[in-house]
Design a protein around this motif. Structure first.
Motif, PDB file in Angstrom:
ATOM      1  N   ASP A  25      64.166  16.908  24.999  1.00  0.00           N
ATOM      2  CA  ASP A  25      65.145  17.995  24.639  1.00  0.00           C
ATOM      3  C   ASP A  25      66.217  18.132  25.221  1.00  0.00           C
ATOM      4  OD1 ASP A  25      63.007  18.903  22.997  1.00  0.00           O
ATOM      5  OD2 ASP A  25      62.130  20.288  24.232  1.00  0.00           O
ATOM      6  N   ARG A  26      66.557  17.478  26.465  1.00  0.00           N
ATOM      7  CA  ARG A  26      67.753  17.783  27.289  1.00  0.00           C
ATOM      8  C   ARG A  26      68.719  16.486  27.559  1.00  0.00           C
ATOM      9  NH1 ARG A  26      65.482  21.176  32.135  1.00  0.00           N
ATOM     10  NH2 ARG A  26      64.916  23.148  31.067  1.00  0.00           N
ATOM     11  N   ILE A  27      68.187  15.498  26.679  1.00  0.00           N
ATOM     12  CA  ILE A  27      68.873  14.265  26.862  1.00  0.00           C
ATOM     13  C   ILE A  27      70.801  14.439  26.260  1.00  0.00           C
ATOM     14  CG2 ILE A  27      69.232  11.707  25.997  1.00  0.00           C
ATOM     15  CD1 ILE A  27      66.388  11.414  26.212  1.00  0.00           C
ATOM     16  N   GLU A  74      66.813  11.013  41.201  1.00  0.00           N
ATOM     17  CA  GLU A  74      67.402  12.371  40.858  1.00  0.00           C
ATOM     18  C   GLU A  74      68.771  11.962  40.507  1.00  0.00           C
ATOM     19  OE1 GLU A  74      64.621  15.556  43.321  1.00  0.00           O
ATOM     20  OE2 GLU A  74      66.331  14.409  44.326  1.00  0.00           O
ATOM     21  N   GLU A  75      69.521  11.231  41.349  1.00  0.00           N
ATOM     22  CA  GLU A  75      71.045  10.876  41.124  1.00  0.00           C
ATOM     23  C   GLU A  75      70.984  10.164  39.524  1.00  0.00           C
ATOM     24  OE1 GLU A  75      73.840  11.711  42.608  1.00  0.00           O
ATOM     25  OE2 GLU A  75      72.483  13.140  43.793  1.00  0.00           O
ATOM     26  N   PHE A  76      69.932   9.361  39.412  1.00  0.00           N
ATOM     27  CA  PHE A  76      70.209   8.637  37.991  1.00  0.00           C
ATOM     28  C   PHE A  76      70.105   9.655  36.901  1.00  0.00           C
ATOM     29  CE2 PHE A  76      67.758   6.767  34.828  1.00  0.00           C
ATOM     30  CZ  PHE A  76      68.396   5.188  34.315  1.00  0.00           C
ATOM     31  N   LEU A  77      69.323  10.477  37.169  1.00  0.00           N
ATOM     32  CA  LEU A  77      68.912  11.452  36.039  1.00  0.00           C
ATOM     33  C   LEU A  77      69.899  12.391  35.805  1.00  0.00           C
ATOM     34  CD1 LEU A  77      64.979  12.193  36.728  1.00  0.00           C
ATOM     35  CD2 LEU A  77      66.230  10.705  34.967  1.00  0.00           C
ATOM     36  N   LYS A  78      70.815  12.825  36.673  1.00  0.00           N
ATOM     37  CA  LYS A  78      72.136  13.697  36.599  1.00  0.00           C
ATOM     38  C   LYS A  78      72.878  13.751  35.360  1.00  0.00           C
ATOM     39  CE  LYS A  78      72.035  15.890  41.354  1.00  0.00           C
ATOM     40  NZ  LYS A  78      72.622  16.088  42.579  1.00  0.00           N
ATOM     41  N   PRO A  79      73.155  12.240  35.162  1.00  0.00           N
ATOM     42  CA  PRO A  79      74.352  12.156  34.139  1.00  0.00           C
ATOM     43  C   PRO A  79      73.670  12.671  32.644  1.00  0.00           C
ATOM     44  CG  PRO A  79      74.911  10.467  35.581  1.00  0.00           C
ATOM     45  CD  PRO A  79      73.554  11.131  35.984  1.00  0.00           C
ATOM     46  N   GLU A 123      66.197  16.329  35.128  1.00  0.00           N
ATOM     47  CA  GLU A 123      65.616  16.495  36.263  1.00  0.00           C
ATOM     48  C   GLU A 123      64.379  16.592  36.330  1.00  0.00           C
ATOM     49  OE1 GLU A 123      67.173  20.378  37.112  1.00  0.00           O
ATOM     50  OE2 GLU A 123      65.960  21.389  35.635  1.00  0.00           O
ATOM     51  N   LEU A 124      63.709  16.352  37.299  1.00  0.00           N
ATOM     52  CA  LEU A 124      62.249  16.221  37.767  1.00  0.00           C
ATOM     53  C   LEU A 124      61.850  17.726  37.394  1.00  0.00           C
ATOM     54  CD1 LEU A 124      62.095  13.998  40.953  1.00  0.00           C
ATOM     55  CD2 LEU A 124      61.770  13.442  38.487  1.00  0.00           C
ATOM     56  N   LYS A 125      60.602  17.606  37.044  1.00  0.00           N
ATOM     57  CA  LYS A 125      59.612  18.695  36.831  1.00  0.00           C
ATOM     58  C   LYS A 125      59.087  19.112  38.136  1.00  0.00           C
ATOM     59  CE  LYS A 125      56.946  21.167  33.520  1.00  0.00           C
ATOM     60  NZ  LYS A 125      55.967  20.882  32.012  1.00  0.00           N
ATOM     61  N   LEU A 126      59.487  20.275  38.751  1.00  0.00           N
ATOM     62  CA  LEU A 126      58.924  20.457  40.196  1.00  0.00           C
ATOM     63  C   LEU A 126      57.504  20.744  40.173  1.00  0.00           C
ATOM     64  CD1 LEU A 126      61.737  22.616  41.618  1.00  0.00           C
ATOM     65  CD2 LEU A 126      61.379  20.087  41.945  1.00  0.00           C
ATOM     66  N   SER A 127      57.021  21.298  39.245  1.00  0.00           N
ATOM     67  CA  SER A 127      55.579  21.810  38.804  1.00  0.00           C
ATOM     68  C   SER A 127      54.668  20.685  38.878  1.00  0.00           C
ATOM     69  CB  SER A 127      55.137  22.824  37.833  1.00  0.00           C
ATOM     70  OG  SER A 127      55.580  22.328  36.710  1.00  0.00           O
ATOM     71  N   LYS A 128      55.293  19.568  38.321  1.00  0.00           N
ATOM     72  CA  LYS A 128      54.123  18.143  38.147  1.00  0.00           C
ATOM     73  C   LYS A 128      54.627  17.090  38.935  1.00  0.00           C
ATOM     74  CE  LYS A 128      52.703  19.330  33.445  1.00  0.00           C
ATOM     75  NZ  LYS A 128      52.448  18.762  32.026  1.00  0.00           N
ATOM     76  N   THR A 129      55.515  17.305  40.064  1.00  0.00           N
ATOM     77  CA  THR A 129      56.140  16.248  40.839  1.00  0.00           C
ATOM     78  C   THR A 129      55.602  16.459  42.239  1.00  0.00           C
ATOM     79  OG1 THR A 129      58.247  15.930  39.550  1.00  0.00           O
ATOM     80  CG2 THR A 129      58.156  15.113  41.739  1.00  0.00           C
ATOM     81  N   ARG A 130      54.936  15.353  42.666  1.00  0.00           N
ATOM     82  CA  ARG A 130      54.442  15.557  43.980  1.00  0.00           C
ATOM     83  C   ARG A 130      54.199  14.008  45.011  1.00  0.00           C
ATOM     84  NH1 ARG A 130      48.193  15.582  43.979  1.00  0.00           N
ATOM     85  NH2 ARG A 130      47.511  14.534  42.429  1.00  0.00           N
ATOM     86  N   ILE A 131      54.193  14.220  45.986  1.00  0.00           N
ATOM     87  CA  ILE A 131      53.854  12.817  46.806  1.00  0.00           C
ATOM     88  C   ILE A 131      52.413  12.871  47.428  1.00  0.00           C
ATOM     89  CG2 ILE A 131      54.756  11.556  48.935  1.00  0.00           C
ATOM     90  CD1 ILE A 131      57.439  12.464  48.331  1.00  0.00           C
ATOM     91  N   VAL A 132      51.789  11.896  47.132  1.00  0.00           N
ATOM     92  CA  VAL A 132      50.357  11.904  47.606  1.00  0.00           C
ATOM     93  C   VAL A 132      50.276  10.418  48.326  1.00  0.00           C
ATOM     94  CG1 VAL A 132      49.402  13.502  45.946  1.00  0.00           C
ATOM     95  CG2 VAL A 132      49.558  11.106  45.474  1.00  0.00           C
ATOM     96  N   HIS A 133      49.109  10.378  48.756  1.00  0.00           N
ATOM     97  CA  HIS A 133      48.656   8.878  49.260  1.00  0.00           C
ATOM     98  C   HIS A 133      47.286   8.426  48.589  1.00  0.00           C
ATOM     99  CE1 HIS A 133      47.260   5.647  52.282  1.00  0.00           C
ATOM    100  NE2 HIS A 133      48.676   5.920  52.196  1.00  0.00           N
ATOM    101  N   THR A 134      47.428   7.361  48.431  1.00  0.00           N
ATOM    102  CA  THR A 134      46.211   6.677  47.432  1.00  0.00           C
ATOM    103  C   THR A 134      44.686   6.478  48.046  1.00  0.00           C
ATOM    104  OG1 THR A 134      46.831   4.393  47.936  1.00  0.00           O
ATOM    105  CG2 THR A 134      47.557   5.139  45.886  1.00  0.00           C
ATOM    106  N   LEU A 135      45.001   6.548  49.533  1.00  0.00           N
ATOM    107  CA  LEU A 135      43.730   6.538  50.364  1.00  0.00           C
ATOM    108  C   LEU A 135      43.307   7.831  51.417  1.00  0.00           C
ATOM    109  CD1 LEU A 135      41.237   4.846  51.052  1.00  0.00           C
ATOM    110  CD2 LEU A 135      42.932   3.673  52.824  1.00  0.00           C
TER     111      LEU A 135
END
Length: 573
Positions: free
Chosen positions: A189-191, A298-303, A307-319
């Motif tokens: 919807d935002r491209i 994030e810089e790549f997406l700006k133009p 933007e990243l969806k904060l509610s579904k974006t997170r950093i985790v570890h696999t182990l």
């Protein structure tokens, strides 16, 4: 020899008598030339061939056939109200199909998201716009398939969610990594239109046509809404445009990795980005590197206006647990996680050294809950109908869900799903007969079938068990391979062995050596294949492999018109 029938008024060959084999071969040869020219970077030749294909009558015929006969949504009307076309109307549409820089608004349709109450919008173009979009996609797709990044898997011919999931497994099975699990906020919807058209970078005629579709607007009910940004979901060209807009993410991260200290090769190999449409993950052993990659994305997406969806974006570890979050993550309905295990269960690296952990991919908890909710809704809807009707509705749902998860560690979950389903069936049967005893109800609805007990069965119709689905590992698509490379052997074998291909279709494809028995052409990766009874059942044909063949959907339609399936007598003309 019988001559091909012609239309008495226009003196042209009838739709059903067109030489489709010759048409399809000629169009594919042009597409393969575009693909190879794009691989070599010969832009001048690419443009010349694209203009030739855009004017090709054969390509227009194939575009119309795909929209009116092959596509799943072929009966959905746009703002013009046209749901289907007769053979004469298809010919007329193909003859008049031209790029004129115009586009009608799309019709807004709201469809529910699986398992939740939220709905997502679709924009349905008119029949003419759908055919023209398909034609333009046929022209642009070979050029972009030659340059798309290897770890992009969504909405591309010959690639699937299973390839994306396997790519993640390959990236982490030797070493635990941090993961940026990201999602884009309202990607379609935002491209930004101007940036998208600049990235498409095609000749002016096509650029004006694509711009007309992007700016055409949406009709919701009786109101017309403008579309200053975004690509409408529902058009045949929309997935390609979205992939073009997001193309370059992998290259951006590689440029970042080249600035890191250490060997350039090691830095590039330790970093992985896997993207499926607007869902993607970034994997690396170092948390700081992952954070750098997040900033670069994030810089790549700006133009693009994204933007990243904060509610579904997170950093985790696999182990290990990280920042208060459990190890592992969900992606495309799979739960991907590593577990500490003993020396007898541990995985090993390429040199045979024990790792101390094991990588397991299972159905996600959310996906399992959605599956049970879908079954519940079907059983509630068909409470008043027969047992046979319920079985006919549930079997495709069970078969499709199990096929999707058959390449991963799912046996335990399949058994759990069977237990939950049994409880729902018991309640369904008891509610139908509140005055009967539990023994009477069980004897009426549940039976013994071979080694299976408590089978929900009505005559010859029995409900499938999740746990009967075998686990078959998936082989990831090779590198930057594309169906436009013309390697029929590779793609035919891959289509036949793909876990998403129904068992009967897979067996018949191997028997027919990957070819349709009616037109003689190889099945392509995006072709819709249907099972046909050589001798129709209405004429006494049996439902056995000796009497079955795999056909293209349009070939199946053509055979059905003359084989007696509809009338009960064979047409000998």
């Amino acid at each position: 020899m019988n001559k091909a029938r012609t239309d008495s008024k226009s003196n042209t060959v009838a739709w059903q008598d067109l030489r489709w084999r010759k048409i399809q071969v000629a169009v594919f040869k042009l597409q393969r030339q575009i693909f190879r020219a794009s691989q070599l970077g010969d832009v001048r030749k690419v443009r010349k061939l694209q203009k030739l294909l855009l004017r090709s009558y054969y390509a227009k015929l194939l575009a119309v056939r795909k929209v009116t006969q092959d596509n799943q949504g072929k009966k959905t009307a746009g703002v013009d109200g046209v749901k289907s076309l007769t053979p004469k109307q298809r010919l007329k549409l193909a003859q008049n199909l031209k790029v004129n820089g115009e586009g009608k608004p799309t019709r807004r349709v709201w469809i529910p998201k699986p398992g939740i109450k939220e709905k997502r919008p679709l924009g349905i173009p008119t029949m003419r716009d759908r055919a023209l979009q398909t034609l333009v996609t046929m022209v642009l797709e070979p050029e972009w398939e030659a340059v798309f990044e290897p770890n992009s898997y969504g909405f591309r011919p010959g690639r699937s969610a299973q390839d994306a999931r396997t790519a993640i497994y390959i990236a982490i099975n030797q070493k635990p990594k941090f993961v940026l699990d990201a999602d884009l906020a309202k990607c379609f919807d935002r491209i930004n239109h101007e940036v998208l058209l600049e990235k498409v970078n095609t000749f002016p005629t096509l650029k004006r046509q694509i711009q007309a579709w992007l700016k055409a607007g949406v009709i919701d009910g009786e109101n017309l809404f403008p579309s200053p940004e975004g690509t409408p979901q529902g058009g045949t060209i929309s997935p390609l445009l979205a992939n073009i807009a997001l193309h370059g993410m992998e290259e951006t991260l590689n440029d970042v990795a080249k600035t890191w200290k250490g060997r350039k090769k090691d830095n590039l190999q330790s970093l992985t980005l896997v993207r499926y449409a607007d869902d993607f993950v970034i994997l690396h052993p170092d948390l700081n590197r992952v954070l750098e990659c997040k900033a670069a994305i994030e810089e790549f997406l700006k133009p693009l206006g994204l933007e990243l969806k904060l509610s579904k974006t997170r950093i985790v570890h696999t182990l290990d647990a990280h920042d208060g979050q459990k190890p592992g993550f969900d992606f495309l309905g799979f739960n991907i996680r590593q577990y500490y295990v003993g020396k007898y269960s541990t995985g090993k690296n390429g040199h045979g050294k024990k790792l101390g952990f094991k990588t397991l991919i299972k159905p996600s908890q959310e996906a399992c809950q959605k599956h049970q909710l879908q079954i519940k809704e079907v059983m509630h809807t068909y409470q008043a109908l027969s047992q046979k009707a319920l079985i006919s509705r549930l079997n495709p749902i069970i078969r499709g869900w199990c096929k999707y998860y058959s390449p991963v560690v799912a046996k335990e979950e399949f058994s759990n799903q069977d237990n939950l389903l049994y409880l729902k069936l018991r309640r369904w049967t008891q509610r139908r007969h509140p005055q009967k005893s539990a023994t009477w109800v069980n004897n009426k609805y549940f039976h013994i079938l071979g080694k299976r007990k408590w089978v929900f069965q009505d005559g010859n119709y029995s409900l499938l068990d999740h746990s009967d689905t075998p686990i078959v590992r998936h082989v990831k698509v090779q590198g930057t391979r594309s169906p436009y490379d013309g390697d029929w052997v590779y793609w035919t074998i891959r289509r036949g062995n793909y876990t998403g291909t129904p068992t009967r279709v897979s067996k018949l494809m191997k028997k027919q050596k990957g070819k349709c028995t009616l037109c003689g052409l190889h099945f392509q990766v995006d072709d819709l294949i249907e099972i046909d009874h050589i001798v129709p059942r209405s004429l006494g044909g049996k439902d056995t492999y000796e009497n079955l063949q795999a056909l293209h959907r349009h070939c199946h339609d053509k055979k059905t018109q003359t084989d007696g399936s509809l009338t009960g007598t064979r047409d000998k003309s």
